[in-house]
Scaffold this motif. Structure first.
Motif, PDB file in Angstrom:
ATOM      1  N   GLY A  13      39.039  17.716  10.616  1.00 40.46           N
ATOM      2  CA  GLY A  13      39.048  17.342  12.019  1.00 40.46           C
ATOM      3  C   GLY A  13      38.502  15.949  12.292  1.00 40.46           C
ATOM      4  N   ASP A  14      38.154  15.215  11.235  1.00 35.86           N
ATOM      5  CA  ASP A  14      37.643  13.855  11.386  1.00 35.86           C
ATOM      6  C   ASP A  14      38.802  12.888  11.625  1.00 35.86           C
ATOM      7  OD1 ASP A  14      35.025  14.738  10.748  1.00 35.86           O
ATOM      8  OD2 ASP A  14      35.471  14.530   8.599  1.00 35.86           O
ATOM      9  N   ILE A  15      38.611  11.917  12.498  1.00 35.65           N
ATOM     10  CA  ILE A  15      39.628  10.906  12.729  1.00 35.65           C
ATOM     11  C   ILE A  15      39.653   9.966  11.534  1.00 35.65           C
ATOM     12  CG2 ILE A  15      40.348   8.984  14.194  1.00 35.65           C
ATOM     13  CD1 ILE A  15      38.824  10.406  16.499  1.00 35.65           C
ATOM     14  N   ILE A  16      40.849   9.777  10.963  1.00 34.82           N
ATOM     15  CA  ILE A  16      40.965   8.892   9.805  1.00 34.82           C
ATOM     16  C   ILE A  16      41.779   7.648  10.116  1.00 34.82           C
ATOM     17  CG2 ILE A  16      40.548  10.664   8.086  1.00 34.82           C
ATOM     18  CD1 ILE A  16      43.598  10.837   7.682  1.00 34.82           C
ATOM     19  N   SER A  17      42.644   7.698  11.127  1.00 33.26           N
ATOM     20  CA  SER A  17      43.408   6.518  11.523  1.00 33.26           C
ATOM     21  C   SER A  17      43.879   6.658  12.960  1.00 33.26           C
ATOM     22  CB  SER A  17      44.592   6.284  10.577  1.00 33.26           C
ATOM     23  OG  SER A  17      45.456   7.386  10.578  1.00 33.26           O
ATOM     24  N   PHE A  18      44.307   5.534  13.509  1.00 37.01           N
ATOM     25  CA  PHE A  18      44.762   5.473  14.894  1.00 37.01           C
ATOM     26  C   PHE A  18      46.174   4.922  14.950  1.00 37.01           C
ATOM     27  CE2 PHE A  18      40.180   5.310  15.244  1.00 37.01           C
ATOM     28  CZ  PHE A  18      39.926   6.153  16.317  1.00 37.01           C
ATOM     29  N   VAL A  19      46.918   5.321  15.975  1.00 35.15           N
ATOM     30  CA  VAL A  19      48.243   4.783  16.256  1.00 35.15           C
ATOM     31  C   VAL A  19      48.097   3.916  17.499  1.00 35.15           C
ATOM     32  CG1 VAL A  19      50.640   5.324  16.808  1.00 35.15           C
ATOM     33  CG2 VAL A  19      49.324   6.859  15.313  1.00 35.15           C
ATOM     34  N   THR A  20      48.610   2.687  17.421  1.00 36.20           N
ATOM     35  CA  THR A  20      48.495   1.760  18.545  1.00 36.20           C
ATOM     36  C   THR A  20      49.778   1.759  19.374  1.00 36.20           C
ATOM     37  OG1 THR A  20      49.385  -0.178  17.417  1.00 36.20           O
ATOM     38  CG2 THR A  20      47.012   0.263  17.152  1.00 36.20           C
ATOM     39  N   SER A  21      49.679   1.177  20.558  1.00 40.30           N
ATOM     40  CA  SER A  21      50.847   1.073  21.430  1.00 40.30           C
ATOM     41  C   SER A  21      51.933   0.207  20.808  1.00 40.30           C
ATOM     42  CB  SER A  21      50.437   0.509  22.789  1.00 40.30           C
ATOM     43  OG  SER A  21      49.813  -0.753  22.640  1.00 40.30           O
ATOM     44  N   LEU A  58      36.880   4.218  26.131  1.00 44.05           N
ATOM     45  CA  LEU A  58      36.186   3.665  27.292  1.00 44.05           C
ATOM     46  C   LEU A  58      36.183   4.614  28.485  1.00 44.05           C
ATOM     47  CD1 LEU A  58      37.330  -0.070  27.290  1.00 44.05           C
ATOM     48  CD2 LEU A  58      35.093   0.844  26.720  1.00 44.05           C
ATOM     49  N   GLN A  59      37.263   5.355  28.696  1.00 41.08           N
ATOM     50  CA  GLN A  59      37.385   6.148  29.909  1.00 41.08           C
ATOM     51  C   GLN A  59      36.969   7.602  29.740  1.00 41.08           C
ATOM     52  OE1 GLN A  59      41.314   5.622  31.425  1.00 41.08           O
ATOM     53  NE2 GLN A  59      41.037   3.454  31.776  1.00 41.08           N
ATOM     54  N   ASP A  60      36.930   8.106  28.543  1.00 43.08           N
ATOM     55  CA  ASP A  60      36.624   9.517  28.316  1.00 43.08           C
ATOM     56  C   ASP A  60      35.436   9.648  27.373  1.00 43.08           C
ATOM     57  OD1 ASP A  60      38.892  10.570  29.813  1.00 43.08           O
ATOM     58  OD2 ASP A  60      40.116   9.766  28.194  1.00 43.08           O
ATOM     59  N   GLN A  61      34.966  10.862  27.260  1.00 42.52           N
ATOM     60  CA  GLN A  61      33.830  11.128  26.391  1.00 42.52           C
ATOM     61  C   GLN A  61      34.236  11.318  24.928  1.00 42.52           C
ATOM     62  OE1 GLN A  61      30.680  10.986  27.293  1.00 42.52           O
ATOM     63  NE2 GLN A  61      31.292  10.432  29.350  1.00 42.52           N
ATOM     64  N   SER A  62      35.517  11.630  24.694  1.00 36.16           N
ATOM     65  CA  SER A  62      35.948  11.885  23.322  1.00 36.16           C
ATOM     66  C   SER A  62      37.426  11.537  23.153  1.00 36.16           C
ATOM     67  CB  SER A  62      35.720  13.351  22.956  1.00 36.16           C
ATOM     68  OG  SER A  62      36.641  14.175  23.629  1.00 36.16           O
ATOM     69  N   PHE A  63      37.886  11.624  21.923  1.00 33.30           N
ATOM     70  CA  PHE A  63      39.289  11.381  21.617  1.00 33.30           C
ATOM     71  C   PHE A  63      40.104  12.680  21.651  1.00 33.30           C
ATOM     72  CE2 PHE A  63      37.421   7.600  19.523  1.00 33.30           C
ATOM     73  CZ  PHE A  63      38.214   6.620  20.092  1.00 33.30           C
ATOM     74  N   ASP A  64      39.553  13.763  22.166  1.00 33.08           N
ATOM     75  CA  ASP A  64      40.220  15.056  22.130  1.00 33.08           C
ATOM     76  C   ASP A  64      41.566  15.081  22.851  1.00 33.08           C
ATOM     77  OD1 ASP A  64      38.193  16.089  20.600  1.00 33.08           O
ATOM     78  OD2 ASP A  64      37.164  17.044  22.281  1.00 33.08           O
ATOM     79  N   HIS A  65      41.727  14.268  23.888  1.00 30.36           N
ATOM     80  CA  HIS A  65      42.992  14.291  24.641  1.00 30.36           C
ATOM     81  C   HIS A  65      44.090  13.435  24.009  1.00 30.36           C
ATOM     82  CE1 HIS A  65      41.447  10.479  26.179  1.00 30.36           C
ATOM     83  NE2 HIS A  65      42.663  10.219  26.598  1.00 30.36           N
ATOM     84  N   TYR A  66      43.758  12.648  22.968  1.00 32.19           N
ATOM     85  CA  TYR A  66      44.758  11.834  22.281  1.00 32.19           C
ATOM     86  C   TYR A  66      45.595  12.720  21.385  1.00 32.19           C
ATOM     87  CZ  TYR A  66      42.521   7.471  23.714  1.00 32.19           C
ATOM     88  OH  TYR A  66      42.039   6.421  24.434  1.00 32.19           O
ATOM     89  N   PRO A  67      46.917  12.510  21.368  1.00 36.98           N
ATOM     90  CA  PRO A  67      47.761  13.346  20.504  1.00 36.98           C
ATOM     91  C   PRO A  67      47.535  13.041  19.025  1.00 36.98           C
ATOM     92  CG  PRO A  67      49.080  11.625  21.553  1.00 36.98           C
ATOM     93  CD  PRO A  67      47.699  11.544  22.140  1.00 36.98           C
ATOM     94  N   ASN A  68      47.687  14.063  18.207  1.00 41.01           N
ATOM     95  CA  ASN A  68      47.590  13.916  16.762  1.00 41.01           C
ATOM     96  C   ASN A  68      48.982  13.595  16.259  1.00 41.01           C
ATOM     97  OD1 ASN A  68      46.549  13.901  14.202  1.00 41.01           O
ATOM     98  ND2 ASN A  68      46.433  16.119  14.001  1.00 41.01           N
ATOM     99  N   LEU A  69      49.257  12.316  16.028  1.00 36.03           N
ATOM    100  CA  LEU A  69      50.583  11.857  15.630  1.00 36.03           C
ATOM    101  C   LEU A  69      50.673  11.714  14.118  1.00 36.03           C
ATOM    102  CD1 LEU A  69      50.986   9.105  18.353  1.00 36.03           C
ATOM    103  CD2 LEU A  69      51.904  11.422  18.396  1.00 36.03           C
ATOM    104  N   PHE A  70      51.841  11.981  13.589  1.00 35.33           N
ATOM    105  CA  PHE A  70      52.053  11.890  12.152  1.00 35.33           C
ATOM    106  C   PHE A  70      53.098  10.853  11.838  1.00 35.33           C
ATOM    107  CE2 PHE A  70      50.560  16.139  12.969  1.00 35.33           C
ATOM    108  CZ  PHE A  70      49.528  16.229  12.091  1.00 35.33           C
TER     109      PHE A  70
END
Length: 70
Positions: A13-21, A58-70
């Protein structure tokens, strides 16, 4: 300027990478560096209780609302 639109988590469940716009997939460490340098927006680098530099939205307390993209 790019923003974070999604993320990848490992099986713990640890974040390992991010997807940018812009469609880039960047590692947690690269996202931390880019947020510090103002290359990506919507996230900030901050110290946690142990003094370790971490990313937080910046706007939320966590990254929970971000989709888990593959």
């Amino acid at each position: 300027m790019e923003t974070v639109v999604g993320l990848h988590r490992n099986h713990f469940g640890d974040i390992i990478s991010f997807v940018t716009s812009g469609g880039r997939v960047i590692s947690y460490q690269k996202a931390l560096l880019e947020a510090t340098n103002g290359i990506i927006t919507g996230v900030q680098a901050a110290e946690d209780y142990d003094g370790k530099l971490v990313l937080s939205p910046l706007q939320d307390q966590s990254f929970d609302h971000y989709p888990n993209l593959f």
